[in-house]
Design an enzyme around this catalytic site. Structure first.
Site, mmCIF file in Angstrom:
data_model
loop_
_atom_site.group_PDB
_atom_site.id
_atom_site.type_symbol
_atom_site.label_atom_id
_atom_site.label_comp_id
_atom_site.label_asym_id
_atom_site.label_seq_id
_atom_site.Cartn_x
_atom_site.Cartn_y
_atom_site.Cartn_z
ATOM 1 N N HIS A 99 -2.028 0.758 -9.853
ATOM 2 C CA HIS A 99 -2.627 -0.279 -8.994
ATOM 3 C C HIS A 99 -3.205 -1.432 -9.840
ATOM 4 O O HIS A 99 -4.367 -1.798 -9.688
ATOM 5 C CB HIS A 99 -3.709 0.350 -8.107
ATOM 6 C CG HIS A 99 -3.958 -0.404 -6.838
ATOM 7 N ND1 HIS A 99 -4.191 0.203 -5.636
ATOM 8 C CD2 HIS A 99 -4.025 -1.740 -6.572
ATOM 9 C CE1 HIS A 99 -4.393 -0.705 -4.701
ATOM 10 N NE2 HIS A 99 -4.288 -1.900 -5.249
ATOM 11 N N ARG A 127 0.851 -1.191 0.000
ATOM 12 C CA ARG A 127 0.000 0.000 0.000
ATOM 13 C C ARG A 127 0.890 1.246 0.000
ATOM 14 O O ARG A 127 1.956 1.252 0.629
ATOM 15 C CB ARG A 127 -0.893 0.022 1.252
ATOM 16 C CG ARG A 127 -2.035 -0.965 1.201
ATOM 17 C CD ARG A 127 -3.107 -0.559 0.192
ATOM 18 N NE ARG A 127 -4.248 -1.457 0.186
ATOM 19 C CZ ARG A 127 -4.464 -2.428 -0.722
ATOM 20 N NH1 ARG A 127 -3.608 -2.640 -1.698
ATOM 21 N NH2 ARG A 127 -5.559 -3.167 -0.653
HETATM 22 C C1 OXD Z 1 -5.979 -5.935 -3.118
HETATM 23 C C2 OXD Z 1 -5.597 -4.955 -4.129
HETATM 24 O O1 OXD Z 1 -5.779 -5.685 -1.924
HETATM 25 O O2 OXD Z 1 -5.969 -5.132 -5.304
HETATM 26 O O3 OXD Z 1 -6.512 -6.997 -3.482
HETATM 27 O O4 OXD Z 1 -4.915 -3.982 -3.798
#
Ligand code: OXD
Length: 309
Positions: free
Chosen positions: A272, A224
């Site tokens: 992402h 993240r």
């Molecule tokens: C997840 C993402 O946590 O796609 O699955 O970030």
């Protein structure tokens, strides 16, 4: 009674379709405006604003369409006894490993540099950096981390791993705790972050920890964005301590216009996309869990709210 897919239609529409296909007898709402608040029994959401959950008095299940649940468990009015389930899609583990292998190779085999050379019409051979001398440190040894470790080892990279509490993986040297983290960082030419976001991992990669990496190290973040202190990363890239970074996740997605991460020459950024659970799997697991809740059975892949993942 039914299921509300409280997700932006660009991501939510295929999940709505899958739910309707798999369970034609269930009521599925594709938008909050369509759903009578007292008829929503289960909700699928990636993130929530405070005030959303208390509006649904019959809610019995909250499902994340993802492995990470940080944007759900951080909502202040999440009832402590509401079951929250993550999606576990083995194909996602494969995709994350592909992303990490791809960005590792892009860096160590200098693909960006050769693309640039080709553009300039230059034919210049360079020695290949031996993978055996390129140590990968993996932060996060859950199902994803384990799969990534295996994929990197299969193409010749030595892998060591770290997790907050001790974990054993056959064939991988593992470390834990603060001392273990410092050791892992000092011995990682490539650092891969595949951690869940929790209070313990937020801002983990700051100037102090990133400076422990050897000169010329490379960062790959598939965890993240909030785990990296952007200003510290940029300073270490600019000073030359770090050779580069591949960032699939950012603190702010998308980054604000003018954010230096957009255009930094040493940053390879992707929106992402490293991995996504399939709409079919998301829908199937949500429906399964709804049946379980209705039957008074324990929910599968339930999030431990105390741990935050
Ligand atoms: C997840 C993402 O946590 O796609 O699955 O970030």
């Amino acid at each position: 009674m039914g299921i509300l897919v409280n997700i932006h239609p660009s991501m939510g529409a295929p999940i709505v379709d899958a739910l309707r296909r798999l369970a034609p007898d269930e009521t599925v709402w594709a938008h909050r405006d369509e759903a009578p608040a007292d008829a929503v029994e289960a909700m699928l959401a990636w993130s929530l604003k405070p005030g959303t959950l208390p509006a649904y008095p019959q809610l019995k299940l909250l499902c994340a369409p993802s492995a990470g649940v940080d944007k759900l468990v951080s909502v202040p009015d999440l009832p402590p006894d509401l079951p929250v389930a993550r999606t576990v899609d083995p194909q996602q583990h494969v995709e994350i490993a592909q992303y990490v292998v791809g960005t590792t190779l892009r860096h160590t085999r200098e693909f960006a540099l050769f693309a640039e050379q080709q553009r300039r019409g230059e034919w210049l051979r360079r020695p290949v950096r031996a993978s055996a001398q390129c140590r990968v440190g993996l932060l996060g040894l859950g199902a994803v981390g384990r799969f990534v470790a295996g994929a990197l080892q299969a193409i010749g990279y030595p892998v060591a791993g770290w997790s907050r509490s001790p974990k054993a993986i056959e064939g991988v040297t593992t470390h834990s705790g603060d001392g273990g983290l410092a050791h892992l960082l000092a011995h990682s030419d490539i650092l891969v972050c595949a951690l869940p976001l929790t209070d313990g991992t937020r801002d983990l990669l700051d100037r102090r920890t990133l400076s422990l990496l050897p000169q010329g190290a490379y960062l790959i973040n598939v965890g993240r964005g909030e785990q990296v202190v952007d200003a510290d990363l940029l300073a270490l890239l600019d000073s030359g301590h770090l050779a580069g970074a591949a960032l699939d996740v950012l603190r702010e997605e998308p980054p604000r216009p003018g954010d230096p991460l957009w255009n930094h020459a040493k940053v390879f950024g992707t929106p992402h996309i490293a991995a996504q659970a399939s709409p079919e799997t998301i829908a199937r697991q949500c429906l399964d869990n709804l049946q379980r809740v209705r039957a008074g059975q324990p929910v599968l892949n339930r999030v431990d709210l105390a741990q935050g993942y």
